[in-house]
Design a protein around this motif. Structure first.
Motif, PDB file in Angstrom:
ATOM      1  N   SER A   1       0.802  -1.213   0.000  1.00  0.00           N
ATOM      2  CA  SER A   1       0.000   0.000   0.000  1.00  0.00           C
ATOM      3  C   SER A   1       0.841   1.271   0.000  1.00  0.00           C
ATOM      4  N   THR A   2       2.085   1.154   0.422  1.00  0.00           N
ATOM      5  CA  THR A   2       2.962   2.329   0.504  1.00  0.00           C
ATOM      6  C   THR A   2       4.216   2.087  -0.326  1.00  0.00           C
ATOM      7  N   THR A   3       4.534   3.057  -1.129  1.00  0.00           N
ATOM      8  CA  THR A   3       5.766   2.996  -1.918  1.00  0.00           C
ATOM      9  C   THR A   3       6.604   4.237  -1.648  1.00  0.00           C
ATOM     10  N   TYR A   4       7.881   4.126  -1.943  1.00  0.00           N
ATOM     11  CA  TYR A   4       8.788   5.257  -1.724  1.00  0.00           C
ATOM     12  C   TYR A   4       9.836   5.268  -2.811  1.00  0.00           C
ATOM     13  N   TYR A   5      10.088   6.468  -3.339  1.00  0.00           N
ATOM     14  CA  TYR A   5      11.105   6.658  -4.364  1.00  0.00           C
ATOM     15  C   TYR A   5      11.953   7.867  -4.012  1.00  0.00           C
ATOM     16  N   PRO A   6      13.229   7.795  -4.239  1.00  0.00           N
ATOM     17  CA  PRO A   6      14.016   9.022  -4.125  1.00  0.00           C
ATOM     18  C   PRO A   6      13.608   9.964  -5.269  1.00  0.00           C
ATOM     19  N   ASP A   7      13.850  11.218  -5.082  1.00  0.00           N
ATOM     20  CA  ASP A   7      13.419  12.206  -6.073  1.00  0.00           C
ATOM     21  C   ASP A   7      13.947  11.881  -7.474  1.00  0.00           C
ATOM     22  N   SER A   8      15.148  11.360  -7.532  1.00  0.00           N
ATOM     23  CA  SER A   8      15.763  11.088  -8.839  1.00  0.00           C
ATOM     24  C   SER A   8      15.061   9.964  -9.597  1.00  0.00           C
ATOM     25  N   MET A   9      14.258   9.161  -8.911  1.00  0.00           N
ATOM     26  CA  MET A   9      13.594   8.017  -9.537  1.00  0.00           C
ATOM     27  C   MET A   9      12.103   8.239  -9.755  1.00  0.00           C
ATOM     28  N   LYS A  10      11.581   9.312  -9.227  1.00  0.00           N
ATOM     29  CA  LYS A  10      10.144   9.541  -9.341  1.00  0.00           C
ATOM     30  C   LYS A  10       9.752   9.820 -10.788  1.00  0.00           C
ATOM     31  N   GLY A  11       8.627   9.238 -11.185  1.00  0.00           N
ATOM     32  CA  GLY A  11       8.065   9.527 -12.493  1.00  0.00           C
ATOM     33  C   GLY A  11       8.298   8.443 -13.535  1.00  0.00           C
ATOM     34  N   ARG A  12       9.424   7.773 -13.511  1.00  0.00           N
ATOM     35  CA  ARG A  12       9.723   6.753 -14.532  1.00  0.00           C
ATOM     36  C   ARG A  12       9.721   5.333 -13.987  1.00  0.00           C
ATOM     37  N   PHE A  13       9.841   5.194 -12.687  1.00  0.00           N
ATOM     38  CA  PHE A  13       9.931   3.876 -12.072  1.00  0.00           C
ATOM     39  C   PHE A  13       8.712   3.642 -11.167  1.00  0.00           C
ATOM     40  N   THR A  14       8.204   2.421 -11.207  1.00  0.00           N
ATOM     41  CA  THR A  14       7.080   2.050 -10.356  1.00  0.00           C
ATOM     42  C   THR A  14       7.329   0.689  -9.744  1.00  0.00           C
ATOM     43  N   ILE A  15       7.294   0.640  -8.431  1.00  0.00           N
ATOM     44  CA  ILE A  15       7.444  -0.622  -7.729  1.00  0.00           C
ATOM     45  C   ILE A  15       6.062  -1.118  -7.314  1.00  0.00           C
ATOM     46  N   SER A  16       5.882  -2.423  -7.378  1.00  0.00           N
ATOM     47  CA  SER A  16       4.638  -3.040  -6.933  1.00  0.00           C
ATOM     48  C   SER A  16       4.950  -4.449  -6.475  1.00  0.00           C
ATOM     49  N   ARG A  17       3.978  -5.055  -5.832  1.00  0.00           N
ATOM     50  CA  ARG A  17       4.195  -6.423  -5.366  1.00  0.00           C
ATOM     51  C   ARG A  17       2.883  -7.194  -5.429  1.00  0.00           C
ATOM     52  N   ASP A  18       3.031  -8.498  -5.571  1.00  0.00           N
ATOM     53  CA  ASP A  18       1.895  -9.410  -5.543  1.00  0.00           C
ATOM     54  C   ASP A  18       2.224 -10.468  -4.496  1.00  0.00           C
ATOM     55  N   ASN A  19       1.678 -10.328  -3.323  1.00  0.00           N
ATOM     56  CA  ASN A  19       2.020 -11.252  -2.241  1.00  0.00           C
ATOM     57  C   ASN A  19       1.515 -12.667  -2.509  1.00  0.00           C
ATOM     58  N   ALA A  20       0.479 -12.797  -3.291  1.00  0.00           N
ATOM     59  CA  ALA A  20      -0.008 -14.132  -3.635  1.00  0.00           C
ATOM     60  C   ALA A  20       0.976 -14.877  -4.534  1.00  0.00           C
ATOM     61  N   LYS A  21       1.786 -14.123  -5.251  1.00  0.00           N
ATOM     62  CA  LYS A  21       2.787 -14.715  -6.157  1.00  0.00           C
ATOM     63  C   LYS A  21       4.203 -14.583  -5.614  1.00  0.00           C
ATOM     64  N   ASN A  22       4.325 -14.063  -4.397  1.00  0.00           N
ATOM     65  CA  ASN A  22       5.664 -13.883  -3.795  1.00  0.00           C
ATOM     66  C   ASN A  22       6.595 -13.102  -4.715  1.00  0.00           C
ATOM     67  N   THR A  23       6.069 -12.080  -5.346  1.00  0.00           N
ATOM     68  CA  THR A  23       6.833 -11.379  -6.367  1.00  0.00           C
ATOM     69  C   THR A  23       6.740  -9.863  -6.179  1.00  0.00           C
ATOM     70  N   VAL A  24       7.865  -9.213  -6.372  1.00  0.00           N
ATOM     71  CA  VAL A  24       7.916  -7.758  -6.416  1.00  0.00           C
ATOM     72  C   VAL A  24       8.381  -7.361  -7.808  1.00  0.00           C
ATOM     73  N   TYR A  25       7.828  -6.270  -8.303  1.00  0.00           N
ATOM     74  CA  TYR A  25       8.122  -5.820  -9.662  1.00  0.00           C
ATOM     75  C   TYR A  25       8.727  -4.426  -9.656  1.00  0.00           C
ATOM     76  N   LEU A  26       9.459  -4.132 -10.706  1.00  0.00           N
ATOM     77  CA  LEU A  26       9.918  -2.771 -10.951  1.00  0.00           C
ATOM     78  C   LEU A  26       9.648  -2.461 -12.413  1.00  0.00           C
ATOM     79  N   GLN A  27       8.667  -1.610 -12.636  1.00  0.00           N
ATOM     80  CA  GLN A  27       8.361  -1.146 -13.983  1.00  0.00           C
ATOM     81  C   GLN A  27       9.210   0.072 -14.282  1.00  0.00           C
ATOM     82  N   MET A  28       9.965   0.019 -15.354  1.00  0.00           N
ATOM     83  CA  MET A  28      10.866   1.107 -15.720  1.00  0.00           C
ATOM     84  C   MET A  28      10.475   1.603 -17.104  1.00  0.00           C
ATOM     85  N   ASN A  29      10.142   2.865 -17.181  1.00  0.00           N
ATOM     86  CA  ASN A  29       9.712   3.469 -18.439  1.00  0.00           C
ATOM     87  C   ASN A  29      10.706   4.533 -18.893  1.00  0.00           C
TER      88      ASN A  29
END
Length: 123
Positions: A55-83
């Motif tokens: 429910s809570t994410t955190y990014y340093p200022d230099s990473m805000k806007g292009r990177f998105t972290i998310s997780r799926d606990n049912a799949k034991n997986t964390v993702y990093l979407q990089m655009n």
């Protein structure tokens, strides 16, 4: 918890990539997760963090806007979407787990690290 990162590769500037990190064990939801990166000759850099629930994410200022972290606990997986990747995003990307509930920026609080996945962005 053991972590296995994947999804890296060679891409062109402007492309997108999604990194995945699969955790072994049944306690994945007990860990806050983070992504770090390290380029040759440079220090390890915090990219993004996510709380245990996602429910809570955190990014340093230099990473805000292009990177998105998310997780799926049912799949034991964390993702990093990089655009809109840039050549300066070239690095080995690591996922890591830490026991605090909230996202954490400091590498020293993470006690489990994956092996890293290489991202190379050509200009």
């Amino acid at each position: 918890v053991q972590l296995q990162a994947s999804g890296g590769g060679l891409v062109q500037a402007g492309d997108s990539l999604r990194l995945s990190c699969v955790a072994s064990g049944r306690t994945f939801s007990s860990y806050g997760m983070g992504w770090f990166r390290q380029a040759p000759g440079k220090e390890r850099e915090f990219v993004a963090g996510v709380s245990r629930s996602g429910s809570t994410t955190y990014y340093p200022d230099s990473m805000k806007g292009r990177f998105t972290i998310s997780r799926d606990n049912a799949k034991n997986t964390v993702y990093l979407q990089m655009n809109t990747l840039k050549p300066e995003d070239t690095a080995n990307y690591y996922c890591a787990a830490q026991p605090a509930m909230s996202p954490e920026e400091v590498a020293g609080v993470y006690d489990n690290w994956g092996q890293g996945t290489q991202v190379t962005v050509s200009s």
